[in-house]
Design a protein around this motif. Structure first.
Motif, PDB file in Angstrom:
ATOM      1  N   THR A   1      -2.026   8.708   1.969  1.00 25.21           N
ATOM      2  CA  THR A   1      -3.059   7.683   1.835  1.00 25.21           C
ATOM      3  C   THR A   1      -3.861   7.564   3.119  1.00 25.21           C
ATOM      4  O   THR A   1      -5.069   7.423   3.111  1.00 25.21           O
ATOM      5  CB  THR A   1      -2.406   6.326   1.489  1.00 25.21           C
TER       6      THR A   1
ATOM      7  N   PHE B   1     -16.583  -1.179  -4.833  1.00 19.68           N
ATOM      8  CA  PHE B   1     -15.781  -0.072  -5.367  1.00 19.68           C
ATOM      9  C   PHE B   1     -16.668   1.043  -5.925  1.00 19.68           C
ATOM     10  O   PHE B   1     -16.428   2.226  -5.647  1.00 19.68           O
ATOM     11  CB  PHE B   1     -14.836  -0.577  -6.455  1.00 19.68           C
TER      12      PHE B   1
ATOM     13  N   VAL C   1      -6.548  -8.498  -1.641  1.00 14.74           N
ATOM     14  CA  VAL C   1      -6.034  -7.555  -2.637  1.00 14.74           C
ATOM     15  C   VAL C   1      -6.908  -6.299  -2.695  1.00 14.74           C
ATOM     16  O   VAL C   1      -6.391  -5.174  -2.733  1.00 14.74           O
ATOM     17  CB  VAL C   1      -5.970  -8.222  -4.032  1.00 14.74           C
ATOM     18  N   ALA C   2      -8.229  -6.490  -2.684  1.00 14.18           N
ATOM     19  CA  ALA C   2      -9.147  -5.341  -2.709  1.00 14.18           C
ATOM     20  C   ALA C   2      -8.987  -4.496  -1.453  1.00 14.18           C
ATOM     21  O   ALA C   2      -9.001  -3.258  -1.514  1.00 14.18           O
ATOM     22  CB  ALA C   2     -10.592  -5.826  -2.842  1.00 14.18           C
ATOM     23  N   TRP C   3      -8.818  -5.151  -0.299  1.00 14.57           N
ATOM     24  CA  TRP C   3      -8.643  -4.429   0.966  1.00 14.57           C
ATOM     25  C   TRP C   3      -7.347  -3.624   0.954  1.00 14.57           C
ATOM     26  O   TRP C   3      -7.328  -2.451   1.366  1.00 14.57           O
ATOM     27  CB  TRP C   3      -8.637  -5.418   2.134  1.00 14.57           C
TER      28      TRP C   3
ATOM     29  N   MET D   1      -5.766  -2.535  -1.645  1.00 14.98           N
ATOM     30  CA  MET D   1      -5.930  -1.450  -2.597  1.00 14.98           C
ATOM     31  C   MET D   1      -6.678  -0.269  -1.974  1.00 14.98           C
ATOM     32  O   MET D   1      -6.289   0.890  -2.126  1.00 14.98           O
ATOM     33  CB  MET D   1      -6.682  -1.949  -3.835  1.00 14.98           C
ATOM     34  N   LEU D   2      -7.746  -0.589  -1.235  1.00 21.30           N
ATOM     35  CA  LEU D   2      -8.540   0.481  -0.617  1.00 21.30           C
ATOM     36  C   LEU D   2      -7.829   1.101   0.580  1.00 21.30           C
ATOM     37  O   LEU D   2      -7.954   2.301   0.819  1.00 21.30           O
ATOM     38  CB  LEU D   2      -9.903  -0.068  -0.185  1.00 21.30           C
TER      39      LEU D   2
ATOM     40  N   TRP E   1      -4.359   0.970   1.445  1.00 19.65           N
ATOM     41  CA  TRP E   1      -2.968   1.393   1.422  1.00 19.65           C
ATOM     42  C   TRP E   1      -2.520   2.078   0.134  1.00 19.65           C
ATOM     43  O   TRP E   1      -1.357   2.496   0.049  1.00 19.65           O
ATOM     44  CB  TRP E   1      -2.050   0.187   1.681  1.00 19.65           C
ATOM     45  N   THR E   2      -3.348   2.170  -0.868  1.00 21.11           N
ATOM     46  CA  THR E   2      -2.903   2.783  -2.118  1.00 21.11           C
ATOM     47  C   THR E   2      -3.561   4.139  -2.340  1.00 21.11           C
ATOM     48  O   THR E   2      -4.597   4.453  -1.746  1.00 21.11           O
ATOM     49  CB  THR E   2      -3.220   1.880  -3.332  1.00 21.11           C
TER      50      THR E   2
ATOM     51  N   MET F   1      -4.994   5.050  -5.045  1.00 22.04           N
ATOM     52  CA  MET F   1      -6.281   4.797  -5.697  1.00 22.04           C
ATOM     53  C   MET F   1      -7.378   4.609  -4.660  1.00 22.04           C
ATOM     54  O   MET F   1      -8.476   5.159  -4.772  1.00 22.04           O
ATOM     55  CB  MET F   1      -6.177   3.556  -6.586  1.00 22.04           C
ATOM     56  N   GLY F   2      -7.073   3.837  -3.623  1.00 22.59           N
ATOM     57  CA  GLY F   2      -8.043   3.615  -2.561  1.00 22.59           C
ATOM     58  C   GLY F   2      -8.365   4.903  -1.820  1.00 22.59           C
ATOM     59  O   GLY F   2      -9.530   5.187  -1.506  1.00 22.59           O
TER      60      GLY F   2
ATOM     61  N   LEU G   1     -13.043  -1.800 -12.401  1.00 25.87           N
ATOM     62  CA  LEU G   1     -12.803  -2.847 -11.403  1.00 25.87           C
ATOM     63  C   LEU G   1     -14.070  -3.656 -11.146  1.00 25.87           C
ATOM     64  O   LEU G   1     -14.026  -4.886 -11.021  1.00 25.87           O
ATOM     65  CB  LEU G   1     -12.299  -2.222 -10.103  1.00 25.87           C
TER      66      LEU G   1
END
Length: 329
Positions: free
Chosen positions: A3, A70, A186-188, A190-191, A193-194, A196-197, A227
């Protein structure tokens, strides 16, 4: 590919420069706001409560802009969000019709509609290879037509319990601001650390390279649009709570499609994709809110206000474009 490696394009010097630029603009906006408040002898506007109120007036824009971040990060765009906001507000208030027992079904229905709209946008863009501007503009016209055919004025009403979303407070801070803070975090996460991000930054940075690396770029773009649409539906729910009902023009009157793109760009997210983030978007929202407040304090004409805001947007895009070219060079 980890990631951290995948998000490297979004965390490099370009993103840092863009983020610092948005912070500088935000500080300048605060300084100018304070100076005008003092000069016009309206120091009451410098209170913490009033500053919270300034941001509170832009909750719907901020929620929409987070979703727009996104899709712009994957080098796409969504012009259907304004009409989707209207659809969400009208549908929610119509289904609730003042009945607290219908709140959960109404919310779930609105979110399902939002996910469906995002899915269709993503599929049209990826499978039919339609330009995102045309695809989402077409969706906007479809939603507008459906609304105009079914509703001409305020529809239904939301119960008092649902109005807590817009008017409730917790620890002296509006619930809507708490919600915006949680959504931003939550959005941060996701971008940042995941996977998907990581994939979003990779696809936005270089879709062909991402595809060769084994990333299913179509799924990433579709996911980003879902999203975005979900955020727009939540913004519609918020406006229904704030206005206590929904109307077909709620989203369009706010110009949430164009303004959500503008604040994302001012916040440092590159239109070409691959660089940016939600904290910059939040800064962009605050900059826009402060600019409006500055104009109101200074008594600036509404038409002049639009001209100045347009100049600021063009200048911001030009600045980030020049910085991007310098980084490539």
């Amino acid at each position: 590919m980890t990631t951290r490696d995948a998000t490297a394009p979004g965390k490099g010097s370009g993103f840092s420069l863009a983020r610092h630029a948005s912070i500088v603009l935000l500080v300048l906006a605060f300084v100018l706001y304070g100076a005008i408040a003092v000069f016009t002898e309206q120091t009451a506007y410098l209170s913490v409560d009033n500053l919270l109120s300034i941001l509170g007036r832009s909750i719907a824009l901020a929620i929409t802009a987070i979703g727009q971040t996104f899709v712009i990060l994957v080098a796409s765009i969504d012009l259907s969000v304004a009409n989707l906001i209207s659809v969400s507000a009208v549908l929610a208030s119509f289904v609730m019709s003042g009945d607290p027992g219908m709140m959960v079904p109404a919310i779930l229905l609105v979110l399902a509609v939002g996910a469906l709209v995002g899915l269709i946008n993503g599929l049209v863009i990826t499978r039919l290879e339609v330009n995102p501007l045309i695809a989402t503009l077409g969706m906007a016209l479809i939603l507008q037509g459906l609304l105009s055919a079914a509703f001409t004025n305020f529809a239904g009403s939301v119960p008092e319990e649902f109005q807590f979303f817009a008017y409730g407070q917790y620890l002296g801070v509006p619930v809507s601001l708490w919600f915006l803070g949680v959504l931003t975090v939550v959005a941060w996460v996701m971008l940042r650390w995941t996977r998907m991000g990581a994939n979003i930054y990779s696809v936005g940075g270089n879709a062909n390279a991402a595809r060769l690396a084994g990333i299913r770029t179509e799924r990433v773009i579709i996911g980003a649009h879902i999203l975005c649409s979900l955020c727009a539906t939540v913004a519609g729910l918020y406006l229904a709570s704030r206005l206590r009902s929904g109307a077909p023009w709620i989203g369009r009157d706010g110009v949430y499609d164009l303004e959500s793109i503008a604040v994302v760009v001012i916040g440092g997210t590159i239109l070409a994709g691959g660089r940016g983030g939600v904290w910059g978007t939040l800064a962009g929202v605050m900059i826009f809110s402060l600019i409006d407040s500055i104009f109101n304090l200074a008594g600036v004409d509404a038409f002049a206000k639009q001209i100045i805001r347009g100049i600021i947007i063009v200048a911001a895009v030009a600045f980030y474009a020049m910085r991007s070219k310098e980084l490539v060079a």
